[in-house]
Scaffold this motif. Structure first.
Motif, PDB file in Angstrom:
ATOM      1  N   MET A 104       0.843  -1.142  -0.138  1.00 12.24           N
ATOM      2  CA  MET A 104       0.106  -0.049  -0.006  1.00 12.24           C
ATOM      3  C   MET A 104       0.905   1.197  -0.038  1.00 12.24           C
ATOM      4  N   PHE A 105       1.808   1.355   0.959  1.00 14.37           N
ATOM      5  CA  PHE A 105       2.865   2.621   0.820  1.00 14.37           C
ATOM      6  C   PHE A 105       3.333   2.685  -0.538  1.00 14.37           C
ATOM      7  N   ALA A 106       3.908   1.461  -0.917  1.00 13.24           N
ATOM      8  CA  ALA A 106       4.769   1.593  -2.240  1.00 13.24           C
ATOM      9  C   ALA A 106       3.770   2.052  -3.208  1.00 13.24           C
ATOM     10  N   ALA A 107       2.460   1.821  -3.413  1.00 17.69           N
ATOM     11  CA  ALA A 107       1.569   2.502  -4.285  1.00 17.69           C
ATOM     12  C   ALA A 107       1.632   3.789  -4.382  1.00 17.69           C
ATOM     13  N   MET A 108       1.519   4.200  -2.812  1.00 18.98           N
ATOM     14  CA  MET A 108       1.536   5.804  -2.444  1.00 18.98           C
ATOM     15  C   MET A 108       2.762   6.335  -3.095  1.00 18.98           C
ATOM     16  N   MET A 109       3.888   5.616  -2.846  1.00 12.21           N
ATOM     17  CA  MET A 109       5.073   6.435  -3.272  1.00 12.21           C
ATOM     18  C   MET A 109       5.282   6.903  -4.968  1.00 12.21           C
ATOM     19  N   LEU A 110       4.283   5.690  -5.509  1.00 12.47           N
ATOM     20  CA  LEU A 110       4.135   6.069  -7.025  1.00 12.47           C
ATOM     21  C   LEU A 110       2.968   6.954  -7.308  1.00 12.47           C
ATOM     22  N   ARG A 111       2.276   7.524  -6.343  1.00 13.48           N
ATOM     23  CA  ARG A 111       1.201   8.142  -6.561  1.00 13.48           C
ATOM     24  C   ARG A 111       0.261   7.321  -7.374  1.00 13.48           C
ATOM     25  N   ALA A 112       0.291   6.132  -7.213  1.00 16.01           N
ATOM     26  CA  ALA A 112      -0.960   5.181  -7.605  1.00 16.01           C
ATOM     27  C   ALA A 112      -1.550   5.225  -6.217  1.00 16.01           C
ATOM     28  N   VAL A 113      -3.060   4.506  -6.514  1.00 13.31           N
ATOM     29  CA  VAL A 113      -3.960   4.456  -5.426  1.00 13.31           C
ATOM     30  C   VAL A 113      -4.275   2.852  -5.150  1.00 13.31           C
ATOM     31  N   PRO A 114      -3.775   2.457  -3.728  1.00 13.46           N
ATOM     32  CA  PRO A 114      -4.021   1.260  -3.165  1.00 13.46           C
ATOM     33  C   PRO A 114      -5.351   1.141  -2.775  1.00 13.46           C
ATOM     34  N   SER A 115      -5.930   0.114  -3.218  1.00 18.38           N
ATOM     35  CA  SER A 115      -7.444  -0.296  -2.878  1.00 18.38           C
ATOM     36  C   SER A 115      -7.854  -1.607  -2.418  1.00 18.38           C
ATOM     37  N   PRO A 116      -7.814  -1.758  -1.166  1.00 16.01           N
ATOM     38  CA  PRO A 116      -7.959  -3.285  -0.510  1.00 16.01           C
ATOM     39  C   PRO A 116      -9.281  -3.678  -0.665  1.00 16.01           C
ATOM     40  N   ALA A 117      -9.496  -4.987  -0.833  1.00 14.79           N
ATOM     41  CA  ALA A 117     -10.711  -5.714  -1.088  1.00 14.79           C
ATOM     42  C   ALA A 117     -10.706  -6.911   0.012  1.00 14.79           C
ATOM     43  N   TYR A 118     -11.983  -7.010   0.453  1.00 12.81           N
ATOM     44  CA  TYR A 118     -12.275  -7.811   1.703  1.00 12.81           C
ATOM     45  C   TYR A 118     -11.667  -9.297   1.184  1.00 12.81           C
ATOM     46  N   PRO A 119     -11.071 -10.326   2.125  1.00 12.79           N
ATOM     47  CA  PRO A 119     -10.619 -11.386   1.474  1.00 12.79           C
ATOM     48  C   PRO A 119     -11.690 -12.382   1.305  1.00 12.79           C
ATOM     49  N   ASP A 120     -12.984 -12.316   1.936  1.00 17.01           N
ATOM     50  CA  ASP A 120     -14.003 -13.355   1.740  1.00 17.01           C
ATOM     51  C   ASP A 120     -15.000 -12.964   0.635  1.00 17.01           C
ATOM     52  N   VAL A 121     -14.419 -11.906  -0.289  1.00 15.93           N
ATOM     53  CA  VAL A 121     -15.568 -11.329  -0.891  1.00 15.93           C
ATOM     54  C   VAL A 121     -15.690 -12.071  -2.387  1.00 15.93           C
ATOM     55  N   PRO A 122     -17.239 -12.555  -2.530  1.00 19.60           N
ATOM     56  CA  PRO A 122     -16.995 -13.370  -3.659  1.00 19.60           C
ATOM     57  C   PRO A 122     -17.050 -12.810  -5.096  1.00 19.60           C
TER      58      PRO A 122
END
Length: 644
Positions: free
Chosen positions: A88-106
């Protein structure tokens, strides 16, 4: 060039301007301090702030080499793992946007959660999540590249589009060594107004909305909370909540770097309770359901313990609960009570706090929905300083919270420093603060409805007490009015009544009427046990519900809830129904939510009687037998007046 020789970006007050600047500061100023602890194979593995920044920069350089660019959205999916946080921090360094998803999501929900920004790069924890992302790619064409942390079970997978984080880190380290200006670029690229994360709404009323939060939202929100006493420098945190929830982003990711905290990560979700005890955090956040489960665990554990421990628990915990109720009512304990409390803490409560992993917990919070009074009071009596907080994803979860010494059961506390809260003419809670987001992702129409003149329209109805405490009543869409124009939300009052173990279901009425009344369904098991202990005989649910002693018991519960209600919104009369609301009769859903229109239709005559002068009502109920035949049951129900 070393990161230690480079300055970090500062806000005008000298604090880090971005989460990356905070990470950089920590590595320079507190480089040797522990940043992350992860339990792996039963052993706690530690990484310092300097090591975390070094690995994060390597991941960022590796991600850039596979095409992650500024503005790109990057999906992350899995349980809490250090490398997922570093990614997540690495994406921020590139000015990209991390977007986490729920691990049990169908798959269907994952498709909806990844429609914003069409992520071409995804980070997966393990084989299970890689399989899910491969299905996503087959359905949508995205992501193009999947990087995984744990390679178990993945060695036979086709290599096209799959890459290990180990390989990315190796590639990144080579780039960092070969490109002199790369470190400085990675550390200084992120700006306060850049998106630091993209989260999503629950989607209960439609397709989930994308909710981006900026670095400024995160850093200033945490600093405001810290100035209000909610976070402390070098806290120990416990990261077990879903990474896709704003609570994890605000209370773990953001607070960890801004306040230089230690983040403890359990080995697996199945080992959370065991690992919690070993980690013993100083700050702990849990949803109401988790606190209820922890209380059940304590109760079951005490039943399985030695006779001496059970005896000590039965002696000292009821006294501690009574003393906590006294404190919450604004009264100070006397000398004898303090002495008994001190002894009880030594012999039973302190060992229990250690057993559940909260021996060192200085601040504990719950939020998201109402927590039952009995559970809330129990943990405070146990010595856990549990408090309510209020926030939404759109406010980075940091709006209001209770302060120790000023805790009330029905409020969520006062706004944090730097947060303004007011009500509009409809009673809707409006919020303005540096932690409020700037708008929904690619959704100007929803943004225009939610953000007006700098104020976030939360959609929640509330009231502000004379002392400044905020009371959250529920959704604005559920607001109704009495004949006198008093606004109220039936569900708020019903939930307060159902906090009692003696009430299973309840329906509150009063829309367009001059006062509030209620139809109450007792909890047969709890009230039956109560009656047996007092030698109150009964033959059935219907018989028990109409006993004078039970009427008085339920009246005391209603009276207690009335204490926090304004005069115009107190329940004045109630009736104990002869049965519970039934899903087969269409009165409640299978998840036990009221169908108000059905109840108002079924019990129209009873509701009319609640607003009349009579003290009894003869209620005729039509029943349907299994063979399709119909019959009629006639019950005489007592209508009770409430003292307050």
């Amino acid at each position: 060039m070393s990161f230690a020789s480079l300055p970090w970006a500062k806000a005008p007050d000298g604090e880090p301007a971005t989460l990356i600047a905070a990470l950089h500061r920590n590595a320079v100023t507190y480089g040797g301090r522990i940043a992350f602890r992860e339990r792996r194979y039963g052993i706690w593995q530690e990484q310092s702030w300097a090591e975390v920044l070094d690995e994060t920069m390597a991941i960022a350089a590796g991600l850039e080499s596979i095409g992650l660019e500024p503005g790109d959205v990057m999906t992350l999916i899995g349980d809490n793992r250090p490398r997922l946080y570093y990614s997540m921090f690495a994406a921020m360094m590139l000015r990209a946007v991390p977007s986490p998803a729920y691990p049990d999501v169908p798959l269907e929900e994952l498709i909806a959660a990844t429609r914003h920004g069409a992520p071409k790069v995804a980070i997966a924890e393990d084989q299970e999540q890689v399989d899910k992302l491969i299905e996503l790619h087959e359905a949508t064409g995205r992501p193009e590249v999947i990087a995984f942390d744990d390679d178990r079970g993945l060695r036979g997978y086709p290599g096209n589009g799959l890459v290990s984080l180990d390989m990315l880190i190796e590639t990144g380290r080579k780039r960092l060594a070969a490109e002199p200006g790369l470190i400085a670029r990675l550390l200084n690229a992120a700006q306060p107004g850049d998106y630091a994360v993209l989260l999503h709404s629950s989607g209960t009323t439609g397709v989930p909305k994308g909710i981006p939060l900026t670095h400024q939202n995160a850093t200033r929100g945490v600093l405001n909370a810290a100035a209000s006493g909610y976070f402390q420098r070098h806290d120990e945190l416990f990261a077990y909540l879903p990474m896709a929830w704003v609570g994890d982003f605000a209370f773990i990711v953001s607070a960890a770097v801004v306040m230089t905290c230690i983040t403890n990560i359990p080995e697996r979700q199945e080992t959370v309770l065991h690992d919690l005890r070993q980690a013993s955090p100083t700050f702990y956040l849990a949803a109401p359901r988790a606190w209820d489960q922890m209380l059940t665990r304590i109760q079951v554990g005490m039943q399985d313990s030695t006779p001496l421990k059970r005896k000590l628990f039965d002696i000292f915990m009821p006294r501690a609960v009574a003393l906590e109720k006294k404190r919450l009512a604004g009264h100070s304990p006397n000398l004898a009570e303090r002495l008994i409390d001190w002894i009880g803490d030594i012999v039973i409560r302190a060992p229990l706090r250690d057993w559940i992993g909260l021996a060192r917990c200085d601040r504990a919070y719950t939020g998201g929905e109402a927590l039952g009074e009995d559970t809330f009071i129990f943990f405070r009596a146990l010595g856990v300083r549990l408090k309510q907080f209020y926030g939404q994803t759109e406010t980075c979860a940091l709006t209001a919270a209770q302060r120790e010494g000023d805790v009330k059961l029905h409020t969520v506390g006062r706004p944090m420093q730097g947060v303004e809260v007011k009500l509009n003419e409809d009673g809707e809670i409006l919020v303005r603060s540096p932690s409020v987001f700037t708008g929904y992702f690619d959704d100007p129409e929803s943004t225009a409805k939610s953000l007006v003149d700098g104020w976030l329209h939360t959609g929640d109805a509330g009231r502000i007490e004379p002392d400044g405490d905020l009371v959250v009543l529920g959704r604005v869409s559920e607001v109704v009015r009495t004949a006198a124009g008093e606004r109220y939300i039936p569900n708020f009052i019903e939930n307060r009544l159902k906090f009692s173990q003696y009430i299973r279901n309840v329906a509150v009425f009063g829309a367009g009427r001059d006062q509030l009344t209620a139809i109450i369904c007792i909890d047969f098991d709890a009230v039956g046990h109560w009656a047996e202990e007092r030698a109150v005989s009964y033959t059935s649910y219907a018989d028990l519900s109409q006993k004078a002693e039970v009427q008085a018991l339920i009246g005391s519960v209603v009276d207690h809830v009335n204490e926090i209600q304004p005069d115009g919104l107190k329940i004045r009369r109630f009736v104990n129904l002869h049965k519970d609301f039934d899903a087969d009769d269409g009165e409640i859903t299978r998840t036990r939510k009221l169908r108000r229109n059905v109840i108002e239709s079924h019990y129209a005559s009873l509701i009319d009687a609640l607003y009349g002068p009579a003290r009894e009502c003869t209620f005729r109920a039509i029943i349907t037998y299994e063979n399709g035949g119909k019959g009629e049951i006639i019950r005489t129900l007592t209508i009770s007046e409430v003292r307050s």
